[in-house]
Design a protein around this motif. Sequence first.
Motif, mmCIF file in Angstrom:
data_model
loop_
_atom_site.group_PDB
_atom_site.id
_atom_site.type_symbol
_atom_site.label_atom_id
_atom_site.label_comp_id
_atom_site.label_asym_id
_atom_site.label_seq_id
_atom_site.Cartn_x
_atom_site.Cartn_y
_atom_site.Cartn_z
ATOM 1 N N SER A 66 1.469 10.901 -10.880
ATOM 2 C CA SER A 66 0.554 12.034 -11.027
ATOM 3 C C SER A 66 1.261 13.381 -10.884
ATOM 4 N N TYR A 69 2.607 1.552 -3.433
ATOM 5 C CA TYR A 69 1.625 1.911 -4.453
ATOM 6 C C TYR A 69 1.295 3.407 -4.365
ATOM 7 N N GLU A 70 1.125 3.894 -3.145
ATOM 8 C CA GLU A 70 0.852 5.322 -2.957
ATOM 9 C C GLU A 70 2.010 6.176 -3.468
ATOM 10 N N CYS A 71 3.233 5.756 -3.168
ATOM 11 C CA CYS A 71 4.408 6.501 -3.651
ATOM 12 C C CYS A 71 4.439 6.534 -5.171
ATOM 13 N N TYR A 72 4.233 5.381 -5.806
ATOM 14 C CA TYR A 72 4.252 5.324 -7.264
ATOM 15 C C TYR A 72 3.127 6.159 -7.875
ATOM 16 N N GLU A 73 1.942 6.146 -7.258
ATOM 17 C CA GLU A 73 0.845 6.977 -7.747
ATOM 18 C C GLU A 73 1.197 8.462 -7.648
ATOM 19 N N ASP A 74 1.784 8.865 -6.518
ATOM 20 C CA ASP A 74 2.181 10.262 -6.339
ATOM 21 C C ASP A 74 3.202 10.691 -7.383
ATOM 22 N N ASP A 97 0.819 -1.211 0.000
ATOM 23 C CA ASP A 97 0.000 0.000 0.000
ATOM 24 C C ASP A 97 0.855 1.265 0.000
ATOM 25 N N ILE A 98 1.916 1.266 0.794
ATOM 26 C CA ILE A 98 2.790 2.433 0.855
ATOM 27 C C ILE A 98 3.497 2.643 -0.477
ATOM 28 N N SER A 100 2.965 16.447 -1.728
ATOM 29 C CA SER A 100 2.951 15.641 -0.507
ATOM 30 C C SER A 100 4.110 15.998 0.410
ATOM 31 N N GLU A 150 3.923 14.199 -5.906
ATOM 32 C CA GLU A 150 4.823 13.855 -4.809
ATOM 33 C C GLU A 150 5.428 15.089 -4.157
#
Length: 128
Positions: free
Chosen positions: A86, A78-83, A75-76, A92, A89
């Motif tokens: 998009s 995946y969130e990093c890769y999404e940021d 989950d972490i 964030s 990052e």
Amino acid sequence: MLGNVHGIVESLFRRYTENGMSEDEAYKNTVECITGTISRTISTKGMLAVYHSLSAEGKKEFETAYSASYYPCMDILYECYEDVASGSEIHSVVLAGRRFHEKEGLQLFQWVEVTRHACGRITSNYLY
């Protein structure tokens, strides 16, 4: 992301010392794992190259460790890769940095007293 590196360092150090290595040797081996051959291999050839370089016994151990850590980290990561994908990052990072601004009289990055820790220690100015 630096927290990931700290977690790896801490787990390697604990593993080495729990298997009988002195703290000095455990620290040296841990640092070598982070900055040495494995790091260069991952940077230039990827994780799969590390796996392929292992003995049969090493591959089994790698598979066990990788499988145990994959889902808790998914989950972490995946969130990093999404940021990154998009472009958010940086946003964030800025938002996270705001949490450290002065609030209720606390200074930015206020140091607290920390006692010696097996892998390292923090003084008022340095992390060992």
